[in-house]
Design a protein around this motif. Structure first.
Motif, PDB file in Angstrom:
ATOM      1  N   ARG A 219      39.919  21.426  49.750  1.00  6.07           N
ATOM      2  CA  ARG A 219      41.150  21.634  48.992  1.00  6.07           C
ATOM      3  C   ARG A 219      42.001  22.710  49.648  1.00  6.07           C
ATOM      4  NH1 ARG A 219      39.542  22.026  42.665  1.00  6.07           N
ATOM      5  NH2 ARG A 219      41.578  23.062  42.681  1.00  6.07           N
ATOM      6  N   LYS A 220      43.299  22.465  49.668  1.00  9.59           N
ATOM      7  CA  LYS A 220      44.245  23.396  50.285  1.00  9.59           C
ATOM      8  C   LYS A 220      44.955  24.274  49.262  1.00  9.59           C
ATOM      9  CE  LYS A 220      45.146  20.417  54.288  1.00  9.59           C
ATOM     10  NZ  LYS A 220      46.195  19.713  55.077  1.00  9.59           N
ATOM     11  N   ASP A 221      44.542  24.163  47.995  1.00  9.49           N
ATOM     12  CA  ASP A 221      45.176  24.960  46.949  1.00  9.49           C
ATOM     13  C   ASP A 221      45.119  26.449  47.298  1.00  9.49           C
ATOM     14  OD1 ASP A 221      43.625  22.656  46.191  1.00  9.49           O
ATOM     15  OD2 ASP A 221      44.093  23.048  44.103  1.00  9.49           O
ATOM     16  N   LEU A 222      46.158  27.168  46.931  1.00  8.42           N
ATOM     17  CA  LEU A 222      46.104  28.631  46.983  1.00  8.42           C
ATOM     18  C   LEU A 222      45.199  29.093  45.839  1.00  8.42           C
ATOM     19  CD1 LEU A 222      49.838  29.640  47.565  1.00  8.42           C
ATOM     20  CD2 LEU A 222      47.975  29.767  49.221  1.00  8.42           C
ATOM     21  N   ILE A 223      44.241  29.930  46.162  1.00 12.20           N
ATOM     22  CA  ILE A 223      43.332  30.433  45.133  1.00 12.20           C
ATOM     23  C   ILE A 223      42.886  31.834  45.511  1.00 12.20           C
ATOM     24  CG2 ILE A 223      41.340  29.322  46.246  1.00 12.20           C
ATOM     25  CD1 ILE A 223      40.120  28.998  43.419  1.00 12.20           C
ATOM     26  N   SER A 224      42.808  32.714  44.526  1.00 14.57           N
ATOM     27  CA  SER A 224      42.387  34.091  44.780  1.00 14.57           C
ATOM     28  C   SER A 224      41.134  34.394  43.972  1.00 14.57           C
ATOM     29  CB  SER A 224      43.499  35.075  44.405  1.00 14.57           C
ATOM     30  OG  SER A 224      43.553  35.249  43.002  1.00 14.57           O
ATOM     31  N   LEU A 225      40.552  35.558  44.217  1.00 15.64           N
ATOM     32  CA  LEU A 225      39.330  35.917  43.511  1.00 15.64           C
ATOM     33  C   LEU A 225      39.559  36.121  42.016  1.00 15.64           C
ATOM     34  CD1 LEU A 225      37.467  38.213  46.065  1.00 15.64           C
ATOM     35  CD2 LEU A 225      36.956  35.865  45.413  1.00 15.64           C
ATOM     36  N   VAL A 226      40.774  36.514  41.599  1.00 22.57           N
ATOM     37  CA  VAL A 226      41.015  36.592  40.161  1.00 22.57           C
ATOM     38  C   VAL A 226      41.003  35.200  39.541  1.00 22.57           C
ATOM     39  CG1 VAL A 226      42.267  38.794  40.157  1.00 22.57           C
ATOM     40  CG2 VAL A 226      43.534  36.658  40.490  1.00 22.57           C
TER      41      VAL A 226
ATOM     42  N   ARG B 181      48.673  27.462  41.663  1.00 20.32           N
ATOM     43  CA  ARG B 181      49.212  28.805  41.899  1.00 20.32           C
ATOM     44  C   ARG B 181      50.250  28.709  43.019  1.00 20.32           C
ATOM     45  NH1 ARG B 181      48.385  34.040  41.210  1.00 20.32           N
ATOM     46  NH2 ARG B 181      46.519  33.862  39.911  1.00 20.32           N
ATOM     47  N   MET B 182      51.415  29.271  42.796  1.00 23.46           N
ATOM     48  CA  MET B 182      52.495  29.185  43.764  1.00 23.46           C
ATOM     49  C   MET B 182      52.489  30.330  44.780  1.00 23.46           C
ATOM     50  SD  MET B 182      53.930  26.404  42.898  1.00 23.46           S
ATOM     51  CE  MET B 182      55.373  26.480  43.937  1.00 23.46           C
ATOM     52  N   TYR B 183      51.978  31.487  44.362  1.00 25.16           N
ATOM     53  CA  TYR B 183      52.018  32.668  45.231  1.00 25.16           C
ATOM     54  C   TYR B 183      50.700  33.426  45.177  1.00 25.16           C
ATOM     55  CZ  TYR B 183      57.079  31.903  45.092  1.00 25.16           C
ATOM     56  OH  TYR B 183      58.342  31.358  45.186  1.00 25.16           O
ATOM     57  N   MET B 184      50.396  34.086  46.287  1.00 23.70           N
ATOM     58  CA  MET B 184      49.247  34.976  46.369  1.00 23.70           C
ATOM     59  C   MET B 184      49.759  36.388  46.641  1.00 23.70           C
ATOM     60  SD  MET B 184      46.736  32.823  46.100  1.00 23.70           S
ATOM     61  CE  MET B 184      45.398  33.884  46.532  1.00 23.70           C
ATOM     62  N   TYR B 185      49.064  37.379  46.079  1.00 23.48           N
ATOM     63  CA  TYR B 185      49.492  38.764  46.227  1.00 23.48           C
ATOM     64  C   TYR B 185      48.388  39.603  46.854  1.00 23.48           C
ATOM     65  CZ  TYR B 185      53.003  37.117  42.946  1.00 23.48           C
ATOM     66  OH  TYR B 185      54.007  36.389  42.351  1.00 23.48           O
TER      67      TYR B 185
ATOM     68  N   ARG C 198      52.106  46.213  49.917  1.00 19.13           N
ATOM     69  CA  ARG C 198      51.990  45.049  49.054  1.00 19.13           C
ATOM     70  C   ARG C 198      52.382  43.812  49.862  1.00 19.13           C
ATOM     71  NH1 ARG C 198      50.182  48.877  46.944  1.00 19.13           N
ATOM     72  NH2 ARG C 198      50.648  49.753  44.885  1.00 19.13           N
ATOM     73  N   SER C 199      51.904  42.656  49.434  1.00 20.73           N
ATOM     74  CA  SER C 199      52.250  41.426  50.147  1.00 20.73           C
ATOM     75  C   SER C 199      52.346  40.256  49.184  1.00 20.73           C
ATOM     76  CB  SER C 199      51.220  41.117  51.239  1.00 20.73           C
ATOM     77  OG  SER C 199      49.974  40.741  50.670  1.00 20.73           O
ATOM     78  N   ILE C 200      53.025  39.232  49.645  1.00 11.34           N
ATOM     79  CA  ILE C 200      53.136  37.984  48.898  1.00 11.34           C
ATOM     80  C   ILE C 200      53.185  36.849  49.912  1.00 11.34           C
ATOM     81  CG2 ILE C 200      55.666  38.185  48.827  1.00 11.34           C
ATOM     82  CD1 ILE C 200      55.633  36.627  46.200  1.00 11.34           C
ATOM     83  N   THR C 201      52.550  35.732  49.575  1.00 11.78           N
ATOM     84  CA  THR C 201      52.650  34.545  50.416  1.00 11.78           C
ATOM     85  C   THR C 201      52.720  33.309  49.541  1.00 11.78           C
ATOM     86  OG1 THR C 201      51.609  33.239  52.169  1.00 11.78           O
ATOM     87  CG2 THR C 201      50.140  34.351  50.644  1.00 11.78           C
ATOM     88  N   ASP C 202      53.443  32.324  50.038  1.00 14.30           N
ATOM     89  CA  ASP C 202      53.486  31.022  49.368  1.00 14.30           C
ATOM     90  C   ASP C 202      52.616  30.012  50.100  1.00 14.30           C
ATOM     91  OD1 ASP C 202      54.926  30.519  51.665  1.00 14.30           O
ATOM     92  OD2 ASP C 202      56.810  30.036  50.648  1.00 14.30           O
ATOM     93  N   GLY C 203      51.834  30.500  51.056  1.00 14.14           N
ATOM     94  CA  GLY C 203      50.971  29.639  51.848  1.00 14.14           C
ATOM     95  C   GLY C 203      51.550  29.327  53.210  1.00 14.14           C
TER      96      GLY C 203
ATOM     97  N   LYS D 227      44.052  32.254  37.200  1.00 12.60           N
ATOM     98  CA  LYS D 227      44.347  30.922  36.694  1.00 12.60           C
ATOM     99  C   LYS D 227      43.124  30.020  36.897  1.00 12.60           C
ATOM    100  CE  LYS D 227      49.290  31.238  37.899  1.00 12.60           C
ATOM    101  NZ  LYS D 227      49.816  31.134  36.524  1.00 12.60           N
ATOM    102  N   GLU D 228      43.062  28.938  36.161  1.00 15.10           N
ATOM    103  CA  GLU D 228      41.926  28.013  36.255  1.00 15.10           C
ATOM    104  C   GLU D 228      42.135  27.043  37.419  1.00 15.10           C
ATOM    105  OE1 GLU D 228      41.129  26.230  32.446  1.00 15.10           O
ATOM    106  OE2 GLU D 228      41.692  28.063  31.387  1.00 15.10           O
ATOM    107  N   VAL D 229      42.219  27.597  38.623  1.00 11.33           N
ATOM    108  CA  VAL D 229      42.516  26.781  39.797  1.00 11.33           C
ATOM    109  C   VAL D 229      41.382  25.808  40.104  1.00 11.33           C
ATOM    110  CG1 VAL D 229      43.058  26.848  42.272  1.00 11.33           C
ATOM    111  CG2 VAL D 229      44.025  28.573  40.741  1.00 11.33           C
ATOM    112  N   LEU D 230      40.151  26.216  39.890  1.00 12.62           N
ATOM    113  CA  LEU D 230      39.031  25.305  40.149  1.00 12.62           C
ATOM    114  C   LEU D 230      39.142  24.028  39.324  1.00 12.62           C
ATOM    115  CD1 LEU D 230      35.899  27.655  40.349  1.00 12.62           C
ATOM    116  CD2 LEU D 230      37.323  26.799  42.203  1.00 12.62           C
ATOM    117  N   LEU D 231      39.785  24.130  38.176  1.00 11.45           N
ATOM    118  CA  LEU D 231      39.915  22.976  37.283  1.00 11.45           C
ATOM    119  C   LEU D 231      41.284  22.317  37.371  1.00 11.45           C
ATOM    120  CD1 LEU D 231      38.007  24.391  34.183  1.00 11.45           C
ATOM    121  CD2 LEU D 231      37.186  22.837  35.937  1.00 11.45           C
ATOM    122  N   GLY D 232      42.060  22.695  38.399  1.00  9.80           N
ATOM    123  CA  GLY D 232      43.300  21.968  38.655  1.00  9.80           C
ATOM    124  C   GLY D 232      44.590  22.714  38.412  1.00  9.80           C
ATOM    125  N   GLU D 233      44.532  23.897  37.792  1.00 12.78           N
ATOM    126  CA  GLU D 233      45.761  24.658  37.595  1.00 12.78           C
ATOM    127  C   GLU D 233      46.287  25.109  38.960  1.00 12.78           C
ATOM    128  OE1 GLU D 233      47.423  28.251  34.683  1.00 12.78           O
ATOM    129  OE2 GLU D 233      45.287  27.780  34.760  1.00 12.78           O
TER     130      GLU D 233
END
Length: 482
Positions: free
Chosen positions: A276-283, A312-316, A330-335, A304-310
């Protein structure tokens, strides 16, 4: 009459026992296992690194889901672990400064994930992979104690589900040799963000050998689950607590500092060999873990419940003081694009970090090469005395983040979009953040310097040793066994 009363009481007792979370549906409720590897980047075979041998992690990936765009929120252990264990960005819980001197309790209403699991009848454990009778690494930047019920899931009541964290020290420095499968430094593919130098090659190969040691620990954990018939009802989530432990990686918000592997195995829910290419973080892992166990995710969590399909647009990313290196990034990425905000641009990239000066050979190699005039572009960027306030990178075309696009007008719309989103997010997640006092900063600096002094004495070196003297130490230590 007495017998009838006895039956009534017994029935009531049975009903009461059936309402206990871990007895009512013990066979149905999944166990949860977090395998947390210290400083593990994506240098795993299944992620495409052909220099390293990681059959057990590869097997996990083949039996589950491998996330290709997983990230930590902070590039150092205590900040990242504080964030992941609460599902909160570290600024929102005053846990960003590495090994916070002025620790405070978590804000009212926010609790570690273990407490939520305990309320649901789970037995919560934390141990080391190499010794499951020993309490594992915590390193949380907030006050509290008795976070866990024990060190090993075997200590739980019969039939009770468990939420276990198994800590793997590798590949954290000091690196461990893999005597069974040594890696030739002359044959490794160095990341393009590093100059080709014998010491850097050797250091990189030793990192990869430590990754292999971590993989062996994973194999031992899986073998135990199989022997105890727990494997199929256990959700296994493997990840690094942040990125790889190298000069431009750990303690930085570049990809090397934040990018991590994330593998989830749970055949009842996830198809094998899934990428999966979804953006996902440890939170998000925190929130998703609760959701997978059928537990409501607290509204306060940033995850967010990314493992279950929710989605995420940005990572911080968040970085502040690490030891005696005071900073604010600080940083931000959209992938695709990443914007880094250096809020202390007057600080040099190579400002003193006693930890890195002691443990990272590249720290000395860069200084010596620069002094000798042989550290060429783009590697000499690290030697700049000041930093730009903003750095913008195209991660698709510049994965090593070497070309800053902030002055290119063609990317103004990208920069402005990411900056606007970052500023608005920080306004929310930093609104209750408390500044570290000057006394705490000074104490941290003195502690780091004392640590450096004592370690140099063990190496029979002066704390005032020159870069060339330190380089000679690394040559004798690393290259003599090459």
């Amino acid at each position: 009459m007495k017998q009838k009363l006895r039956i009534t009481i017994s029935g009531t007792l049975i009903l009461f026992l059936l309402k206990l979370p871990f007895l009512s549906n013990a066979q149905e409720r999944p166990n949860i296992l977090w395998i947390n590897c210290d400083d593990l980047g994506r240098e795993i075979s299944c992620y495409g690194n052909t220099d390293v041998h990681t059959p057990h992690m590869d097997q996990l990936a083949s039996e589950g889901v491998m996330f290709l765009n997983a990230y930590a929120n902070a590039p150092v252990c205590s900040s990242s672990r504080s964030s992941q264990i609460t599902g909160m960005y570290p600024t929102a819980i005053n846990s960003l400064n590495h090994r916070t001197i002025e620790k405070q309790p978590l804000p009212e209403g926010i609790v570690p994930i273990m407490e939520i699991f305990q309320q649901q009848g789970y037995f919560c454990t934390n141990d080391w992979a190499h010794n499951m009778n020993k309490e594992g690494k915590q390193d949380y930047n907030f006050l509290g104690d008795n976070f866990f019920d024990g060190t090993d899931w075997k200590q739980r009541a019969e039939g009770q589900p468990f939420f276990a964290q198994v800590q793997i020290h590798e590949p954290h420095r000091v690196f461990k040799k893999d005597h069974e499968r040594p890696i030739n430094p002359d044959h490794v593919q160095l990341p393009d963000c590093y100059p080709d130098h014998p010491i850097i090659r050797k250091d990189w190969s030793m990192y990869l050998e430590s990754v292999q040691i971590a993989d062996k620990r994973v194999g031992e954990i899986i073998e135990r689950l199989e022997k105890e018939n727990l494997l199929e009802n256990t959700i296994i989530i493997l990840f690094g607590d942040h990125g790889r432990p190298h000069l431009r990686d750990k303690q930085w918000l570049y990809e090397g500092g934040l990018a991590i592997p994330l593998i989830v195995r749970y055949p009842k829910k996830f198809e094998p060999k899934t990428k999966r290419k979804d953006l996902i973080s440890l939170v998000d892992v925190t929130a998703s873990t609760l959701a997978l166990a059928g537990i409501e995710v607290p509204a306060y969590m940033h995850g967010k419940e990314v493992l279950l399909g929710e989605t995420r647009m940005y990572m911080y990313g968040f970085k502040q003081r690490c030891g005696d290196a005071v900073d604010d990034i600080r940083s931000i990425t959209d992938g695709r694009y990443k914007l880094i905000w250096n809020r202390m641009p007057d600080r040099p990239y190579m400002q003193l970090s006693s930890y890195k000066k002691l443990q990272y050979p590249a720290f000395t190699v860069y200084n010596v090469m620069y002094e000798e005039g042989v550290l060429k572009a783009p590697f000499d960027q690290m030697m700049r005395e000041v930093r730009p306030a903003f750095e913008l990178f195209d991660l698709q075309n510049d994965p090593n983040e070497l070309v800053n696009l902030t002055e290119d007008k063609k990317y103004n719309h990208v920069k402005n979009r990411l900056k606007k989103k970052l500023v608005s997010t920080l306004a929310e997640v930093e609104k209750n953040m408390q500044e570290e006092s000057s006394e705490a900063i000074q104490k941290a600096i003195e502690g780091s310097q004392e640590y450096y002094k004592k370690a140099m004495q063990k190496r029979q070196l002066s704390e005032n040793a020159t870069d060339k003297q330190i380089l000679e130490y690394w040559e004798n230590t690393l290259l003599e066994s090459n």
